[in-house]
Structure formats: C-alpha cells, structure tokens
Design a protein around this motif. Structure first.
Motif, PDB file in Angstrom:
ATOM      1  N   ASN A 394      49.817  36.437  45.397  1.00  0.00           N
ATOM      2  CA  ASN A 394      50.848  35.540  44.855  1.00  0.00           C
ATOM      3  C   ASN A 394      51.291  34.520  45.900  1.00  0.00           C
ATOM      4  O   ASN A 394      51.471  33.330  45.600  1.00  0.00           O
ATOM      5  CB  ASN A 394      52.049  36.355  44.376  1.00  0.00           C
ATOM      6  CG  ASN A 394      51.746  37.161  43.132  1.00  0.00           C
ATOM      7  OD1 ASN A 394      50.854  36.793  42.356  1.00  0.00           O
ATOM      8  ND2 ASN A 394      52.460  38.253  42.929  1.00  0.00           N
ATOM      9  N   LEU A 395      51.483  34.992  47.142  1.00  0.00           N
ATOM     10  CA  LEU A 395      51.872  34.073  48.215  1.00  0.00           C
ATOM     11  C   LEU A 395      50.767  33.057  48.490  1.00  0.00           C
ATOM     12  O   LEU A 395      51.040  31.863  48.700  1.00  0.00           O
ATOM     13  CB  LEU A 395      52.193  34.857  49.487  1.00  0.00           C
ATOM     14  CG  LEU A 395      53.463  35.714  49.447  1.00  0.00           C
ATOM     15  CD1 LEU A 395      53.580  36.541  50.717  1.00  0.00           C
ATOM     16  CD2 LEU A 395      54.695  34.839  49.266  1.00  0.00           C
ATOM     17  N   ASP A 396      49.529  33.526  48.488  1.00  0.00           N
ATOM     18  CA  ASP A 396      48.403  32.620  48.719  1.00  0.00           C
ATOM     19  C   ASP A 396      48.326  31.565  47.625  1.00  0.00           C
ATOM     20  O   ASP A 396      48.113  30.372  47.896  1.00  0.00           O
ATOM     21  CB  ASP A 396      47.094  33.412  48.781  1.00  0.00           C
ATOM     22  CG  ASP A 396      47.010  34.264  50.039  1.00  0.00           C
ATOM     23  OD1 ASP A 396      47.794  34.003  50.965  1.00  0.00           O
ATOM     24  OD2 ASP A 396      46.170  35.183  50.080  1.00  0.00           O
ATOM     25  N   ALA A 397      48.492  32.004  46.379  1.00  0.00           N
ATOM     26  CA  ALA A 397      48.417  31.059  45.254  1.00  0.00           C
ATOM     27  C   ALA A 397      49.534  30.027  45.340  1.00  0.00           C
ATOM     28  O   ALA A 397      49.310  28.830  45.114  1.00  0.00           O
ATOM     29  CB  ALA A 397      48.492  31.822  43.934  1.00  0.00           C
ATOM     30  N   LYS A 398      50.755  30.495  45.689  1.00  0.00           N
ATOM     31  CA  LYS A 398      51.879  29.559  45.814  1.00  0.00           C
ATOM     32  C   LYS A 398      51.619  28.548  46.926  1.00  0.00           C
ATOM     33  O   LYS A 398      51.883  27.340  46.764  1.00  0.00           O
ATOM     34  CB  LYS A 398      53.147  30.367  46.127  1.00  0.00           C
ATOM     35  CG  LYS A 398      54.409  29.540  46.278  1.00  0.00           C
ATOM     36  CD  LYS A 398      54.867  29.011  44.924  1.00  0.00           C
ATOM     37  CE  LYS A 398      56.272  28.446  45.002  1.00  0.00           C
ATOM     38  NZ  LYS A 398      56.463  27.413  45.992  1.00  0.00           N
ATOM     39  N   PHE A 399      51.108  29.028  48.058  1.00  0.00           N
ATOM     40  CA  PHE A 399      50.836  28.130  49.182  1.00  0.00           C
ATOM     41  C   PHE A 399      49.770  27.098  48.802  1.00  0.00           C
ATOM     42  O   PHE A 399      49.920  25.904  49.092  1.00  0.00           O
ATOM     43  CB  PHE A 399      50.383  28.946  50.392  1.00  0.00           C
ATOM     44  CG  PHE A 399      50.064  28.120  51.595  1.00  0.00           C
ATOM     45  CD1 PHE A 399      51.069  27.576  52.376  1.00  0.00           C
ATOM     46  CD2 PHE A 399      48.746  27.845  51.936  1.00  0.00           C
ATOM     47  CE1 PHE A 399      50.788  26.810  53.483  1.00  0.00           C
ATOM     48  CE2 PHE A 399      48.447  27.075  53.050  1.00  0.00           C
ATOM     49  CZ  PHE A 399      49.474  26.557  53.828  1.00  0.00           C
ATOM     50  N   ARG A 400      48.695  27.568  48.138  1.00  0.00           N
ATOM     51  CA  ARG A 400      47.627  26.637  47.732  1.00  0.00           C
ATOM     52  C   ARG A 400      48.130  25.623  46.713  1.00  0.00           C
ATOM     53  O   ARG A 400      47.774  24.439  46.765  1.00  0.00           O
ATOM     54  CB  ARG A 400      46.442  27.418  47.167  1.00  0.00           C
ATOM     55  CG  ARG A 400      45.683  28.231  48.206  1.00  0.00           C
ATOM     56  CD  ARG A 400      44.330  28.668  47.658  1.00  0.00           C
ATOM     57  NE  ARG A 400      44.463  29.484  46.467  1.00  0.00           N
ATOM     58  CZ  ARG A 400      44.550  30.817  46.470  1.00  0.00           C
ATOM     59  NH1 ARG A 400      44.513  31.472  47.618  1.00  0.00           N
ATOM     60  NH2 ARG A 400      44.667  31.491  45.350  1.00  0.00           N
ATOM     61  N   GLN A 401      48.985  26.081  45.801  1.00  0.00           N
ATOM     62  CA  GLN A 401      49.530  25.165  44.790  1.00  0.00           C
ATOM     63  C   GLN A 401      50.404  24.092  45.431  1.00  0.00           C
ATOM     64  O   GLN A 401      50.315  22.906  45.076  1.00  0.00           O
ATOM     65  CB  GLN A 401      50.336  25.955  43.759  1.00  0.00           C
ATOM     66  CG  GLN A 401      49.480  26.806  42.823  1.00  0.00           C
ATOM     67  CD  GLN A 401      50.322  27.680  41.923  1.00  0.00           C
ATOM     68  OE1 GLN A 401      51.554  27.655  41.983  1.00  0.00           O
ATOM     69  NE2 GLN A 401      49.663  28.460  41.078  1.00  0.00           N
TER      70      GLN A 401
END
Length: 537
Positions: A394-401
């Motif tokens: 979830n953190l990775d997805a938020k950062f990439r977004q």
C-alpha cells in the motif's frame, strides 16, 4: 600515667555524672509545673499584655492594609473550535488576544482614560483568567496525590499525565476579565469602569473578526488593489490587455479555492443572486469574447503606442516562459529518474525476498521432517508476513501514485507554458510583420479609441466580479463559521468589589499563632528565671 592518676580521673568522672543525674532529676515535670504555678500572676499579666498587643497589631494591619478595587466581567466564548484553542476559521486562539495592543489602545482612547492614568498603567491593571470550579477541585485532588513522597518516578509521571488529560477535558470556555489596582485606577468612576470592561470585550470581538479572521476562512483572495486603472492607461494596448488576462486568471484561481468551502455550489448573493458559477462563466466569457478579439484586432492592425517597448515586453515574456519551461523539463526528468530507480530497487527487493522465503521454506522442511507438527508456527508467521507485505504494498502504491501524478502535472504545465510561448511569439511576429507603427493613420486612431473603451469596460467588469467574489466569501464564512455573528456571551453584569491581600480569616489565624508563640516564650522565660534563682539559692 600512674595508677593514682587513673583513680583520681575515675572519681572526677563519677562526680560529674552524679551531678548530672541530680540536675536531671531536678528538672522533673512536677518541678516545672510548680515553678510555673509560682509565677502564675506574672504569666497571667504577661499573657494578657501580649494578647492585647497582638490583637491591636492584627486589627491595625487588617483595617489599615492597602485595598485593591476590582472590576470583573465574566463571559463565555461561544464560537466553534474554542475547545481546541482555535478560531472557527482554524487560526490559533490565545487569551492574550483580549489584551492585545490594538484592543487596549482603542478602548483607552475611546473612553479618554488619559485623564486618569497612562496607557502602560492601564494595560498592567488588566488581567484575563479562565475559571472553572471543577478544575480547582481537580488541582487540589492531584496536589494531595502528588504530595506523597513514597511515589516512584514512574508513578509520579503517570499521575501527572492523568492530571493533564483530565484538566484538558474539563477546560471550559468561561473567562473573567479583571481591572484591578489602586490610586489611579480607583480614580476612574465606577460607571466608566463598567463601560470600559464591556468595550474591551466588544473591541476584542471586532479585532478577532477583522484582524484574526475569526469568522472567515483562511483563504487569500484578490482585491481591487490588484490592478489600477491608471496603470492600464499608461501601458501599451497589448500590455494592458495582457494585464487584464492575468487578472482574469487569478480570479478564476480564487474561485476554485472558494469552491472547496461547504455550501459554495448553492450559495447566492441576496442582492443580485450571483453565484460562484456565474462569476466563473463571466470570467471565461471576458477572456474569450472580449480580451482575445481585442488582442487579435491589435495584432492584425499593428496598433501600438510604442512598438519598440512592446516588442521588448513580448520578447521578455517569451524569455521568461522559456526558462520556466526548462525548469519544468528538469523537474520532470528528475522525477522520472526517481520513479525508475525506485521501481528497479523494488524489483530487486522482491526477488531477494522470494529467494529468502524459498530458502527458509526448504530449511524448515528439512529441519522438521518427520512426525513433529509445524503447522501452527508456520501459519502464524505467514499471517504476519502477509500483513507486513500488504502494508508495504500500500505504501509503495501510494508513493508511486504521488510520483506519477507529479510527473503528469509537470507535463501539463509544460503544455500550458508551450501554448503561452506560442501565443507571445505570434504577437511578436505580427508586430514585426507590420513594420513601423501605423498608429498615426485614421483607421489606427479609430481602432485605438475602440480598444480604450473596451479595456475600460472589461476593467469595470473585473472589478465588479472581484467585489462580488469577496461578498460571496464573506457570506459563506458567516453562514458556516458563525451564523449568529456572536463570539461571546456575558454571563453576569459587571461586578465591582474591594479585595484585601490579608483576609479576616488569615488575620485571625496569624493572631492565634502569634499568641501561641509568645506564650511559649513566656513559659520558657519563666523556667529559665526559676533555674537561675535556684542556682543562686
């Protein structure tokens, strides 16, 4: 040392000890009582005299002590957010706002208090307190608990934390405004003192609304000062229209800010029914049907007051936008590189994690082969790993977004900058193509007159829109933050009383303590005198 000397020293010590015992036996309680009884008349006389003296001194101190005249106004704050020490708009609230320099100065001058005292004395005579009986009881309760010397450091810290939390929950928005002092403060008439207290509260309410923005959202909007008519008249036609274009865009940006306020979509002004949507469309129409045709007319006709200065202006605008475009490109490249590096690192981490999991699974299988049950620890570990992995994903997805959205925004900014550069390049090419300024011809003069009239018309429409936008902002703030328009409620009329630093109760306690102390000295003095008399006998 000889044997005779030792015997003599022992006899001396024995005599001294026996004398000490005789003296000690002479100081028996019975002897002390009899001694005091023998001096009873002297003790009674001294006690009576000391009592009279103590009463006289205590009465004099109580009656002739310096008294303070106190004027008190109790009130309650009613606006939303006071429990968090914030104004309805979100700004920080502080009790020091009540006695701020603008508030105190305004009340001081409005009531002509310079006749009685200077402003520094007036300010020092004012005080603001937050009152709550429950807080006072809580403070006494925890003061008794914290006074226990057997408490450990950990227990004391826990009690202090409990006290802070409970006190925070009991904080009520009830305050008292005090005017106290002597001399110059007492010289102010009582009626005027009561009026001053009311004026201080009213002045604070206006200060909180006008300066602190207590009843307004913290949104910065453009005002009429953003553009002056005289400035437009001095500038070249193209420059004046470009200034109007920029003003329209700023108003549109402010309208977008106001759209975030609850209820803004349906709010309309009472006077003419104008809404934010109406203002938005009006600005778009001004840019599309007024400013763009005017700029086209000037460009095609080559109408200008000073061709060289206008060319310099347009060239400088292209130069500035070019730098801005380069900066946007650089930021975009940095963000893309960061995203690529992050994705590459994430792939490496995932591959390492998979390899480690496979190795661990093989080791577990080989180590616990046989009939030993291993299902429960494997399930628990897998469950925790799954939770951690989901959180990381979830953190990775938020950062990439977020990073991807920044890259998209930079790309959109570049598109807008490129469009602006092209716009100014076309204007500059039009001026260059027409060559020398033809503003001296009759057609040019007619067109120039029409441009001037149109610019004035657009200017008036923009100023009207700014006024209406600020009126909508005020209306939304008043409707959402403080519908009643009241920041405070007075709980009781102004109270005036005199306060003594030494109360009657304290005076009586001090007098009793002084009498006990003096009585003790009398008894000790009698016993000492009796001891000397016995020695003489």
């Amino acid at each position: 040392m000889t044997k005779l000397d030792l015997r003599t020293d022992a006899e001396d010590i024995s005599k001294e000890y026996n004398q000490y015992l005789d003296d000690y036996e002479g100081l028996s309680l019975k002897e002390m009582v009899l001694s005091l009884w023998g001096y009873r008349r002297i003790i009674a006389a001294l006690t009576f005299s000391a009592g009279l003296l103590i009463v006289a001194i205590g009465t004099s101190l109580y009656l002739f002590q310096q008294r303070q005249d106190i004027t008190r106004l109790s009130f309650r704050l009613d606006f939303e957010g006071i429990e968090d020490s914030r104004y309805p708009s979100g700004g920080k609230f502080s009790t020091s706002d009540f006695l701020s320099t603008p508030v105190v100065s305004r009340v001081y001058e409005a009531n002509n208090l310079g006749r009685y005292l200077d402003i520094a004395k007036f300010r020092s005579s004012l005080a603001i307190f937050q009152t709550s009986d429950k807080i006072m009881l809580l403070e006494k309760e925890y003061a008794a608990k914290l006074d226990d010397r057997k408490l450990t450091v950990e227990q004391r810290s826990r009690l202090e934390a409990e006290f802070v939390e409970k006190k925070k929950s009991l904080m009520s928005p009830v305050f008292s405004l005090n005017l106290s002092g002597d001399g110059s403060v007492l010289s102010i008439p009582r009626g005027l003192r009561a009026k001053v207290m009311q004026d201080l509260l009213s002045a604070w309410a206006e200060y909180a609304d006008r300066i602190k923005g207590a009843n307004k959202y913290h949104i910065a909007l453009v005002s009429r000062n953003i553009l002056k008519k005289e400035e437009l008249e001095r500038e070249d036609y193209m420059v004046a229209i470009d200034m109007l274009r920029e003003t329209v865009r700023r108003i549109l940006a402010d309208i977008e800010k106001l759209k975030e306020i609850p209820g803004s979509a349906t709010f309309r002004l009472e006077k003419n029914g104008v809404s934010l949507l109406d203002l938005n469309y009006r600005m778009l129409d001004i840019e599309k049907f007024k400013l763009s045709p005017l700029m086209g007319l000037i460009r095609i006709g080559g109408i200008t007051k000073d061709e060289e200065l206008t060319k310099v202006y347009l060239g400088h605008r292209i130069f500035e936008l070019g730098i801005k475009q380069d900066d946007s490109t650089s930021r975009e490249k940095v963000q893309e590189a960061a995203l690529n590096n992050y994705l590459q690192g994430a792939k490496t981490t995932i591959a390492s994690a998979d390899l480690g999991a496979a190795f661990q699974q093989g080791a577990t299988t080989s180590s616990f082969a046989g009939n030993i049950p291993t299902m429960i620890p494997q399930l628990g570990e897998t469950f925790l790993n799954s939770i951690i992995k989901m959180a990381q994903e979830n953190l990775d997805a938020k950062f990439r977004q977020d990073l991807t959205q920044k890259i998209i925004n930079e790309g959109l900014d570049k598109v807008g900058i490129a469009s602006e550069i092209k716009y100014y390049q076309i204007l500059l090419a039009g001026l260059t193509e027409h060559g020398k300024d033809s503003s001296g011809s009759g057609v040019a003069k007619v067109v120039g007159t029409k441009v001037i009239a149109s610019v004035e018309e657009v200017y008036k429409a923009i100023m009207l829109s700014i006024d209406e936008m600020n009126q909508i902002y005020d209306g939304l703030s008043k409707a959402n933050l403080n519908p009643s328009g009241i920041l405070f409620t007075v709980l009781e009329p102004v109270v005036q009383f005199q306060d003594r630093s030494l109360s009657l109760k304290k005076t009586l306690i001090y007098m009793v303590l002084a009498w006990v102390l003096v009585e003790g000295f009398i008894f000790i003095g009698v016993l000492i005198a009796n001891s000397f008399r016995r020695k003489e006998q």
